[in-house]
Motif scaffolding. Structure first.
Motif, PDB file in Angstrom:
ATOM      1  N   GLU B   3      11.377  -0.108   1.349  1.00 60.73           N
ATOM      2  CA  GLU B   3      11.484  -1.490   0.866  1.00 60.73           C
ATOM      3  C   GLU B   3      12.623  -2.227   1.560  1.00 60.73           C
ATOM      4  OE1 GLU B   3       9.477  -3.286  -0.958  1.00 60.73           O
ATOM      5  OE2 GLU B   3       8.101  -1.607  -1.218  1.00 60.73           O
ATOM      6  N   ARG B  77       4.308 -11.862  -1.162  1.00 59.58           N
ATOM      7  CA  ARG B  77       4.149 -10.579  -1.841  1.00 59.58           C
ATOM      8  C   ARG B  77       5.265 -10.398  -2.875  1.00 59.58           C
ATOM      9  NH1 ARG B  77       7.235  -5.387  -0.745  1.00 59.58           N
ATOM     10  NH2 ARG B  77       5.933  -3.742  -1.617  1.00 59.58           N
ATOM     11  N   ARG B  81       4.626  -9.898  -6.769  1.00 61.47           N
ATOM     12  CA  ARG B  81       5.029  -8.616  -7.358  1.00 61.47           C
ATOM     13  C   ARG B  81       6.115  -8.766  -8.423  1.00 61.47           C
ATOM     14  NH1 ARG B  81       3.668  -3.663  -4.814  1.00 61.47           N
ATOM     15  NH2 ARG B  81       4.632  -2.875  -6.695  1.00 61.47           N
ATOM     16  N   PRO B  87       1.301  -0.391 -11.568  1.00 60.98           N
ATOM     17  CA  PRO B  87       1.486   0.074 -10.186  1.00 60.98           C
ATOM     18  C   PRO B  87       0.182   0.014  -9.391  1.00 60.98           C
ATOM     19  CG  PRO B  87       2.576   1.559 -11.715  1.00 60.98           C
ATOM     20  CD  PRO B  87       1.807   0.573 -12.551  1.00 60.98           C
ATOM     21  N   ALA B  88      -0.945   0.308 -10.056  1.00 64.30           N
ATOM     22  CA  ALA B  88      -2.231   0.291  -9.342  1.00 64.30           C
ATOM     23  C   ALA B  88      -2.547  -1.114  -8.863  1.00 64.30           C
ATOM     24  CB  ALA B  88      -3.336   0.803 -10.269  1.00 64.30           C
ATOM     25  N   GLY B  90      -0.377  -3.445  -8.339  1.00 65.49           N
ATOM     26  CA  GLY B  90       0.621  -3.730  -7.305  1.00 65.49           C
ATOM     27  C   GLY B  90       0.147  -3.252  -5.948  1.00 65.49           C
ATOM     28  N   LYS B  91      -0.449  -2.082  -5.914  1.00 67.95           N
ATOM     29  CA  LYS B  91      -0.974  -1.515  -4.654  1.00 67.95           C
ATOM     30  C   LYS B  91      -2.091  -2.391  -4.101  1.00 67.95           C
ATOM     31  CE  LYS B  91      -0.332   2.263  -2.296  1.00 67.95           C
ATOM     32  NZ  LYS B  91       1.060   2.472  -2.309  1.00 67.95           N
ATOM     33  N   ILE B  92      -2.954  -2.854  -5.030  1.00 71.60           N
ATOM     34  CA  ILE B  92      -4.065  -3.710  -4.594  1.00 71.60           C
ATOM     35  C   ILE B  92      -3.519  -5.007  -3.975  1.00 71.60           C
ATOM     36  CG2 ILE B  92      -6.054  -5.076  -5.396  1.00 71.60           C
ATOM     37  CD1 ILE B  92      -6.559  -2.853  -7.464  1.00 71.60           C
ATOM     38  N   ASP B  94      -0.583  -5.421  -2.530  1.00 74.25           N
ATOM     39  CA  ASP B  94      -0.012  -5.074  -1.222  1.00 74.25           C
ATOM     40  C   ASP B  94      -1.104  -4.948  -0.164  1.00 74.25           C
ATOM     41  OD1 ASP B  94       2.374  -5.014  -2.458  1.00 74.25           O
ATOM     42  OD2 ASP B  94       2.784  -2.878  -2.180  1.00 74.25           O
ATOM     43  N   MET B  95      -2.153  -4.215  -0.512  1.00 78.26           N
ATOM     44  CA  MET B  95      -3.227  -3.969   0.457  1.00 78.26           C
ATOM     45  C   MET B  95      -3.936  -5.268   0.832  1.00 78.26           C
ATOM     46  SD  MET B  95      -3.229  -1.055   1.498  1.00 78.26           S
ATOM     47  CE  MET B  95      -2.002   0.147   1.168  1.00 78.26           C
ATOM     48  N   SER B  96      -4.150  -6.138  -0.168  1.00 79.52           N
ATOM     49  CA  SER B  96      -4.833  -7.409   0.115  1.00 79.52           C
ATOM     50  C   SER B  96      -3.995  -8.246   1.056  1.00 79.52           C
ATOM     51  CB  SER B  96      -5.067  -8.209  -1.170  1.00 79.52           C
ATOM     52  OG  SER B  96      -5.647  -7.396  -2.141  1.00 79.52           O
TER      53      SER B  96
END
Ligand code: HEM
Ligand code: HEM
Lengths: 145, 122
Positions: B3, B77, B81, B87-88, B90-92, B94-96
């Motif tokens: 980070e 982002r 965030r 967390p799941a 959050g990952k989506i 990030d990926m998007s």
């Protein structure tokens, strides 16, 4: 009882972006920085798609540029310019703060208190005055060709 | 650590953006002041192609594209965030954002390449 739950809920959510009590000048700059940052990235994404119109040929491009030469778009463009200037200059101020410049040396907290923000403030005013000046001058070539 | 590295890049690309976006505004916005041509002339198809056919412009546009996209999307982002999310999710997010960034970067690079390799008159 859920032990993770705070006894007092002080979460403000989105509302906390705009107002959360007695605000300082810097807190409004933060809001402005955030709004202009979001505006700039939204513009940039559209801008890449919009300038790709050049691949459709001369006519398509000139038509688009003709549209941008109209008054409503000139005003939008000026607002974008102003947002970019504000974001950039306030960003430079943030960089200096984050790197520890112009904050003064740490001092004993003896009354009357002097915070690092207060010591930094003259610079903040100078930078904002400069941003205002560039924004005012920046309109000239756009509106008075 | 990861980070911190991502955040450092958010700040490290700023000098590139200041110089290149400043130059971009000088060309698009202050054309009458710096180049003695009207704003309209600076944005004509021919002028744009002329600009885009220079290797320097080609490299600088891609550099601005990469730097501003990274800085802007990383900032976006961070804002998203900050909102409460699992967390799941959050990952989506990030990926998007990575996906969007890579797509726009690839598209912008293609358009810049198209301009660079444009054949005048043919
Ligand atoms: C022109 C030079 C620019 C400077 C000096 C600058 C500087 C900064 C700085 C210092 C931050 C805050 C970093 C932090 O404190 O963690 C920031 C945030 C941000 N910037 Fe920029 N920036 C510039 C251009 C741009 C551009 C072109 C875009 C859009 C494409 C952009 C979008 C953002 C966004 C979305 C944020 C997050 C705001 C927030 O978290 O509230 N910036 N910028
Ligand atoms: C006053 C507002 C703006 C105007 C009128 C403008 C105009 C243009 C034009 C006409 C082009 C086509 C290339 C050329 O003519 O050489 C272009 C490309 C580009 N602009 Fe802007 N621009 C503006 C603001 C911005 C901002 C704020 C950013 C960045 C955040 C930006 C980033 C880019 C990039 C990266 C390209 C290359 C596009 C690609 O690779 O496909 N521009 N701009």
């Amino acid at each position: 009882m859920n032990s993770n739950k705070p006894a007092y809920n002080n979460r403000l959510g989105l509302k906390g972006w705009v107002y959360a009590g007695k605000y300082t000048f810097e807190r409004y700059l933060y809001l402005g920085h955030r709004l202009t940052g979001m505006g700039l990235i939204a513009y940039m994404l559209l801008h890449i798609i919009e300038t790709a119109n050049r691949m459709r040929g001369v006519e398509a491009w000139e038509e688009l540029m003709g549209l941008f030469a109209s008054w409503p778009f000139k005003i939008i463009e000026y607002l974008l310019f102003a947002a970019a200037v504000f974001h950039a200059l306030n960003g430079v101020r943030l960089l200096m703060t984050e790197l520890g410049f112009f904050l003064g040396k740490p001092k004993e907290p003896v009354y009357p208190y002097s915070s690092s923000i207060k010591r930094h403030r003259p610079l903040t005013y100078i930078i904002m005055a400069l941003a205002g000046l560039i924004i005012i001058l920046g309109g000239s070539s756009l509106f008075f060709p | 650590m990861r980070e911190t590295r991502l955040w450092s890049w958010h700040l490290l690309v700023i000098p590139i953006i200041i110089v290149l976006l400043g130059a971009h505004f000088a060309v698009m916005h202050y054309a009458p002041v710096f180049y003695g041509v009207s704003v309209e002339k600076a944005r004509e198809f021919e002028t744009m192609i002329e600009r885009g056919k220079s290797i320097t412009q080609f490299v600088l546009y891609i550099l601005l594209l990469a730097a501003a996209l990274y800085h802007g999307l990383y900032g976006l982002r961070g804002i998203i965030r900050e909102l409460p999310m699992s967390p799941a999710l959050g990952k989506i997010v990030d990926m998007s954002i990575i996906g969007l960034g890579l797509f726009i970067f690839a598209f912008g690079t293609y358009v810049t390449w198209w301009t660079f390799s444009f054949k005048i008159g043919g």
